[in-house]
Design an enzyme around this catalytic site. Structure first.
Site, short mmCIF file in Angstrom:
data_model
loop_
_atom_site.label_atom_id
_atom_site.label_comp_id
_atom_site.label_asym_id
_atom_site.label_seq_id
_atom_site.Cartn_x
_atom_site.Cartn_y
_atom_site.Cartn_z
N GLY A 90 3.87 -0.26 -1.41
CA GLY A 90 3.72 -0.87 -2.73
C GLY A 90 4.92 -0.60 -3.62
N TYR A 134 0.85 -1.19 0.00
CA TYR A 134 0.00 0.00 0.00
C TYR A 134 0.89 1.24 0.00
CZ TYR A 134 -3.74 3.19 1.67
OH TYR A 134 -4.64 4.22 1.81
N CYS A 135 0.62 2.17 -0.96
CA CYS A 135 1.32 3.45 -1.01
C CYS A 135 2.82 3.21 -1.16
CB CYS A 135 0.96 4.28 0.22
SG CYS A 135 1.59 5.97 0.22
N LEU A 136 3.64 3.80 -0.31
CA LEU A 136 5.08 3.61 -0.37
C LEU A 136 5.46 2.15 -0.17
CD1 LEU A 136 7.99 4.60 -0.45
CD2 LEU A 136 7.74 5.38 1.92
#
Length: 588
Positions: free
Chosen positions: A323, A319-321
């Site tokens: 990812g 998720y987000c960073l």
């Protein structure tokens, strides 16, 4: 800087200017760090450079000058016509996301004139900051952003004697709202100066109401705790799910309340879930690198999961960073012949940063160097410095509307799980954040094939594990068209989901959430590339939550279900296990 550091986009924490004597460079950095504390980490040099570039190009463009003069005359005449003609339709409208003028009295005199004058000025500046031949596009965007900050500051909705809602509330309550607001202001001021967290409101206690899915800590090192959640079904899917959240936030956005917990949803679907709970770094962790997060974080977590579920591939969700880190790790594993991933899910995560939205307004050489000097003095990027950056992107809502409601209307912030989580911020270690800003945002090395791990360049196209990619329609941190570019740089089976909502709200889209929709499309390995706008036109929205789509994807890429006793073994860490959410989540 070594060749390997250059490939990775790494930036040393000290000693950038090799031509200056260390003692003089120390003086520069100390001055910059002191200034950065006053400006919230924003480089004034970067701001002045953008204004200078814009002003010089405007001064040599008589066509733009005439256009602006004509626009000013047109807007003035439209305002005069509106003020002198009965039942005239308002000439200017606020943007769809701007709710500062929703109060009905803003449509009545004299407040409607103040509103229209403000919107007319906004319209003029939108034209003034349009691109000019020769003006760098990034500077034009920065100018528009900076002007918007100034306009948001002087909006009539911010002033008690110009805002009809404040006037009405003050008259109705005989000024009690202003006293309440003064108390709120003093509380917030003390909290800001002392850098303390607000106590959790009733019904939003971490470990009791939030992050409360039953689980246990099965591993801990100095970087993270690994939490395990057992499936709540008789038959379980053999392949477990490992979540890699961003360390810019606490993990429990994915295990918020029982009704909107993605962790709970997946264990109810028969999956064993593992969650990385990152440690909140301090000054002594300044030299933690992006590679440390990959090697001692994600890869160590994967090794631990493999010991608990031996012989099983793992579904990994970033998720987000988190990812972005997962994409880097997956590329390294593909290069090295490591095929332990059953599938890869990337939620609001970018692998290319050329169109990374308004966060790019804070990234240039001057700004990055300025932040590096601040982190050099602190050892990390502090919580309020990051919070202010995100807040200014939507200042009209996240700063000024909240200030009006809290300080002038005397309204308490309504307690909610997402607000508690949003206020539970973390720090970013200096070296890692420097590498992230330079190697990924500033130089975009990952998608350009110039990002190296262990001295060897990695390529996203080497990834063969199927990818489930999620973008959100109104994301201003990871715009969906930027997220979509993963389709351009990979060649594996891929499912792309575009869901309603923003960076966090779109991910928290549990079944039953009202007014939700999503689009979904599939690409097989070897298919020709389709651009984001063409993709959008070809896929109609589907009402409801996208979570069942993800669960179906995971099941389709899992083996035949079996009993839980067959799927897992008891992994002995030689330490007493403690219940989830563990201890790192409570670090401030």
């Amino acid at each position: 800087m070594s060749e390997q550091q250059e490939e990775q986009g790494a930036s040393p924490i000290v000693g950038k200017d090799t031509n200056a004597a260390p003692r003089y460079q120390f003086l520069d950095r100390a001055v910059h760090a002191s200034l950065a504390r006053l400006t919230g980490g924003v480089s004034p040099y970067s701001i002045f450079a953008a204004w200078n570039d814009w002003a010089l190009h405007l001064s040599r463009s008589p066509a733009r000058q005439l256009e602006l003069l004509e626009r000013a005359q047109q807007n003035a005449m439209r305002l005069v016509d509106y003020a002198t003609t009965k039942d005239q339709r308002p000439p200017f409208e606020a943007k769809a996301h701007d709710h500062r003028f929703d109060y009905p009295a803003w449509d009545h005199a004299p407040f409607n004139l103040w509103k229209q004058c403000f919107l007319a000025m906004h319209d003029w500046w939108d034209v003034a900051t349009n691109p000019i031949a020769g003006l760098r596009a990034r500077d034009a965007d920065r100018m528009r952003f900076q002007v918007r900050q100034v306009l948001d500051l002087v909006a009539p909705s911010n002033f008690p004697f110009l805002n009809p809602e404040i006037i009405h509330k003050t008259h109705e309550e005989n000024g009690a709202n202003l006293l309440e607001g003064a108390q709120h202001f003093s509380e917030d001021l003390v909290q800001t100066l002392s850098q303390t967290h607000k106590p959790e409101p009733d019904g939003c206690r971490i470990g009791t109401d939030l992050a409360c899915t039953p689980g246990e800590v099965v591993f801990r090192n100095e970087f993270f705790e690994l939490l395990q959640y057992s499936p709540q079904t008789d038959q379980v899917h053999p392949e477990p799910v490992l979540f890699v959240p961003a360390w810019i936030m606490k993990y429990y956005i994915l295990d918020l309340s029982p009704q909107n917990s993605m962790v709970k949803y997946l264990v109810d679907q028969g999956f064993t879930v593992f969650m990385i709970s990152w440690r909140n770094p301090r000054e002594e962790h300044a030299n933690w690198s992006l590679e440390d997060y990959r090697k001692h974080g994600l890869m160590t977590a994967l090794d631990t999961v493999n010991k608990i579920a031996p012989g099983r591939k793992v579904h990994v969700n970033g998720y987000c960073l988190g990812g972005t880190l997962l994409a880097i790790a997956a590329s390294v594993m593909a290069r090295d012949g490591d095929d332990r991933f059953a599938s890869i899910t990337l939620m609001a995560a970018q692998v290319d940063f050329a169109e990374a939205g308004e966060l790019l307004l804070f990234v240039d050489e001057s700004q990055v160097a300025f932040v590096e000097d601040l982190m050099w003095a602190q050892g990390y990027l502090d919580r309020p410095q990051m919070t202010r950056t995100f807040a200014t992107i939507r200042a009209e809502d996240l700063i000024y509307t909240r200030a009006v409601n809290r300080y002038f209307l005397g309204q308490e912030d309504l307690p909610s799980d997402i607000l508690v989580w949003n206020g539970d911020t973390t720090r970013m270690p200096a070296r890692m954040h420097s590498e992230y800003l330079r190697g990924l945002f500033l130089e975009n090395r990952l998608s350009a094939g110039r990002f190296a791990v262990d001295g060897r360049v990695i390529a996203l196209k080497d990834i063969s594990a199927p990818i489930f990619l999620v973008g959100t329609e109104t994301d201003h941190i990871a715009p969906w068209r930027s997220v979509y570019k993963t389709r351009l740089f990979t060649d594996c089976d891929l499912c792309f989901v575009l869901t309603k909502g923003g960076h966090n709200g779109g991910i928290l889209s549990e079944p039953g959430h009202p007014n939700r929709h999503y689009r979904v499309g599939f690409r097989q390995a070897g298919d020709l590339y389709t651009g984001p706008d063409d993709w959008l036109a070809r896929h109609d929205p589907i009402a409801g939550s996208w979570w069942p789509e993800m669960a179906t994807w995971l099941k389709d890429h899992s083996s035949t279900p079996m009993s839980s006793s067959e799927a897992l073994v008891q992994y002995d860490t030689n330490k007493t296990r403690e219940p989830a959410p563990g201890s790192y989540v409570f670090e401030t």
